[in-house]
Design a protein around this motif. Sequence first.
Motif, mmCIF file in Angstrom:
data_model
loop_
_atom_site.group_PDB
_atom_site.id
_atom_site.type_symbol
_atom_site.label_atom_id
_atom_site.label_comp_id
_atom_site.label_asym_id
_atom_site.label_seq_id
_atom_site.Cartn_x
_atom_site.Cartn_y
_atom_site.Cartn_z
ATOM 1 N N TYR A 142 -0.759 -3.942 -10.973
ATOM 2 C CA TYR A 142 -1.820 -3.523 -10.050
ATOM 3 C C TYR A 142 -1.203 -2.924 -8.786
ATOM 4 O O TYR A 142 -0.357 -3.555 -8.150
ATOM 5 C CB TYR A 142 -2.664 -4.757 -9.714
ATOM 6 C CG TYR A 142 -3.673 -4.630 -8.611
ATOM 7 C CD1 TYR A 142 -4.890 -4.008 -8.833
ATOM 8 C CD2 TYR A 142 -3.432 -5.178 -7.353
ATOM 9 C CE1 TYR A 142 -5.850 -3.927 -7.819
ATOM 10 C CE2 TYR A 142 -4.372 -5.104 -6.333
ATOM 11 C CZ TYR A 142 -5.581 -4.479 -6.578
ATOM 12 O OH TYR A 142 -6.526 -4.408 -5.577
ATOM 13 N N GLN B 236 -18.221 6.094 -7.317
ATOM 14 C CA GLN B 236 -17.775 4.950 -6.523
ATOM 15 C C GLN B 236 -17.316 5.384 -5.135
ATOM 16 O O GLN B 236 -17.535 4.683 -4.154
ATOM 17 C CB GLN B 236 -16.648 4.200 -7.243
ATOM 18 C CG GLN B 236 -16.392 2.836 -6.608
ATOM 19 C CD GLN B 236 -15.240 2.096 -7.247
ATOM 20 O OE1 GLN B 236 -14.457 2.663 -7.999
ATOM 21 N NE2 GLN B 236 -15.136 0.823 -6.931
ATOM 22 N N TYR C 177 -12.220 3.362 -3.382
ATOM 23 C CA TYR C 177 -13.010 2.550 -2.468
ATOM 24 C C TYR C 177 -13.426 3.278 -1.194
ATOM 25 O O TYR C 177 -12.912 4.349 -0.865
ATOM 26 C CB TYR C 177 -12.259 1.267 -2.154
ATOM 27 C CG TYR C 177 -12.223 0.358 -3.375
ATOM 28 C CD1 TYR C 177 -13.324 -0.409 -3.709
ATOM 29 C CD2 TYR C 177 -11.114 0.329 -4.222
ATOM 30 C CE1 TYR C 177 -13.336 -1.206 -4.840
ATOM 31 C CE2 TYR C 177 -11.108 -0.474 -5.347
ATOM 32 C CZ TYR C 177 -12.224 -1.239 -5.647
ATOM 33 O OH TYR C 177 -12.230 -2.021 -6.761
ATOM 34 N N GLU C 178 -14.321 2.613 -0.467
ATOM 35 C CA GLU C 178 -14.942 3.172 0.729
ATOM 36 C C GLU C 178 -13.927 3.566 1.793
ATOM 37 O O GLU C 178 -14.165 4.467 2.579
ATOM 38 C CB GLU C 178 -15.929 2.154 1.304
ATOM 39 C CG GLU C 178 -15.250 0.792 1.521
ATOM 40 C CD GLU C 178 -16.238 -0.332 1.804
ATOM 41 O OE1 GLU C 178 -17.390 -0.046 2.112
ATOM 42 O OE2 GLU C 178 -15.805 -1.496 1.730
ATOM 43 N N LYS D 250 -1.863 -0.271 -5.152
ATOM 44 C CA LYS D 250 -2.845 0.353 -4.259
ATOM 45 C C LYS D 250 -2.214 1.580 -3.599
ATOM 46 O O LYS D 250 -1.067 1.531 -3.169
ATOM 47 C CB LYS D 250 -3.266 -0.620 -3.161
ATOM 48 C CG LYS D 250 -4.075 -1.799 -3.670
ATOM 49 C CD LYS D 250 -4.765 -2.521 -2.539
ATOM 50 C CE LYS D 250 -3.819 -3.307 -1.660
ATOM 51 N NZ LYS D 250 -3.414 -4.580 -2.260
ATOM 52 N N MET E 32 0.857 -1.194 0.000
ATOM 53 C CA MET E 32 0.000 0.000 0.000
ATOM 54 C C MET E 32 0.894 1.245 0.000
ATOM 55 O O MET E 32 1.666 1.456 0.920
ATOM 56 C CB MET E 32 -0.877 -0.035 1.258
ATOM 57 C CG MET E 32 -1.927 1.025 1.319
ATOM 58 S SD MET E 32 -3.339 0.703 0.236
ATOM 59 C CE MET E 32 -4.216 -0.540 1.183
#
Lengths: 384, 361
Positions: B105, B262, B92-93, B107, B2
Amino acid sequence: MNVPKSASIVIIGGGVSGCAIAWNLANRGIKDIVLLEKDTLANGSTGRCGAGIRMQWAAEKNCRLAQYSVEFFENGNEILGYERDIEFEQSGYLIVAANEKEAEQFKKNVKLQNSLGIPSVYLTPEEAREIVPLLDTSQFVAATFCQKDGHLNPFHTTDAYAMAAERLGVKKFKHTEVIGIEVKNGRIESVETTRGRIATNIVVNAAGGWSKAIGAMAGVDIPTYVQRHQILVTEPLEPVFSPMVMGFSYNIYIQQVPHGSIIMGRSDNTEPLDFRTTSGWKFVEEMTKTCSKLLPALRTANVLRQWAGHYCMTEDAQPIYGPAPGLEGMYLACGFSGHGFMLAPATAQLVSEMILGEPLTIDVSDLDVGRFERRELVFEHSVV
Amino acid sequence: MMYKIDLVVIGGGPAGLMAANTAAEAGAEVLLLERDGHLGGQLVKQTHKFFGSEKQHASVRGIDISTMLGDRLDSFGDRATVWKNATAIGFYEDGVITVDHDGVYKKVKPKRVVVATGASEKFLSFPNNDLPGIYGAGAVQTMMNVYGIRPGHRVLMIGAGNIGLIVSYQLMQAGVSVAAIVEGLPKIGGYAVHAGKVRRAGVPILTSHTILRADGQESVERATIARIDRTWNAIPETERTIECDVICISVGLTPLAELLWQAGCEMRYIPALGGSVPLRNDCLETTVKGVYVAGDVTGIEEASAAMVEGHLAGLEAAASLGFKSDSYDAERKDCMEQLTALRSGPTAEKIRTGLACTACL
């Protein structure tokens, strides 16, 4: 538009269960039925579900409930006089066993299913791959398949029930929220909504995730809770497989829909226990890992989007059918724990029979709400 | 893994470049995500000179503004990181942004986000609108001005807004003939100065006209157009055929707001701004705390306003993290004044009407 001043029966919840119950009762000649939905039809769990329909269960009762429902869906357009199509495609369910223990259980399941007339078969991994060529046969030890399982359009199905019910006189109110239930001497007297009060002695609680809150309005504790479940959908690909592929230990259900996209979902007990329908990245990571293991060719598929809905859960992941104890007039059809959509025809039949005091087509007396207090839970292991 | 950082800016166009520069200048650590292989967004293909005042780079060509802003970002060294070929694929939330960076990919969990994703072109429905040779005007501009590809020989332009007019002129500069410009409204939407240029070059601008269909074997060979009445219906017997091998659709833009949906930002559909746009306060912060917006994603305007909004969003996002320079008040005041000036005058009336509906808090 205000609600009528009185009704013979008030059904709370415009998902597939509520609409099916409304139609079933009206089809028996019951008049003055009112259906209340706080949002739009199929806006809750129904419209967000994976849309699978299967008869391959481990518990006899679930097999029977599903079998009844499949027979209904096979003739659904005709029975409900639906001019569109509920799109019941019997493209099968293929369930993979990850280990010998699961395979043993599957043998028993198939035996039970066959004894009830459900045409499921037990397969070797190679046989399974003939049905779904993308499967990596080294990743599972056996499979079962039932061609008569399949999928169904949740929006059309709910619409078909609702329209048929309206033609039989059911009054449907969307964007109408129940805000109170009046009880006198242990008996329901009326339902208070955002569009007025309806005098009634019978309420069907088919409010899904909100069934607990509806129960509380009448002073009844209904032991259901909500949990978020997520689904993702890929870009459309060439048609490569048509059955729903499922694995219980793998924790996956995955299907290519007719226009080519692949949808898949899983369960996760760390998901939030509330009504949020936002999406999480952990779901995507875990889902794609499992999918890539079982169906390696899908590794390169691009994820287009995700969505979320919720399961209305019970402790044993089985529905609650029947009257609410200690309160005259409330009937429960909730707690479907992720398989309410596929059971809707059976739900409608059984709840109607309970209300009218008729013998039950399938004995579901042990699925009453009292089983939780009696600690007589009914477990079904074949669930994702 | 992350990645953690003060601020992520999504989109390396005029708004995003300004936001990243401003926040880095104020002292924040910034990561800029750009989907394309190069920075600049729409600026890269804007080979014309800008209007406005000196502050908004008047008389400088868009592509040069882009280079200038990219170079400035480089000057901050480690404080500003740029990922090119990096598409934000999820917001995202829990505030995590997932990124496809050169096929890998990743994050990122930033403390603040500026979403400056811009807009996409609207399209028209008509028979055979999927024939090869039918493009959005922006796509044609990209082909010519970024990749040096001539889209065809004879173009029918649909839409006489600024983009339709400018692209028509640029097509002629590239040696492509423009058969006509078709406009559904009874008057030309773009600036008179642009319309004058193409008219002087002999291109007819047919107002109150629309395209009915395209035809061709392997690709576009001709289009059928007709006059329309006030209710946008074709008037019989006004149909005519125009030979062309390219049809260019320039009927407006719509905000690219998927990430904001989103993220859970409260959105409102405002036709005057091109579609669904986020509600925001006067710091350009949306209803989701820490998520700021700038540029066309807030409603369709033009590059000058996008740059000023980017400046403001970068300034406010950095300030909310404690990176507040001595010039904060002056810069904020200046941005507000510039936006008011850019949105004054009769041509910006639609934008003013739309913006009046976007306020929250």
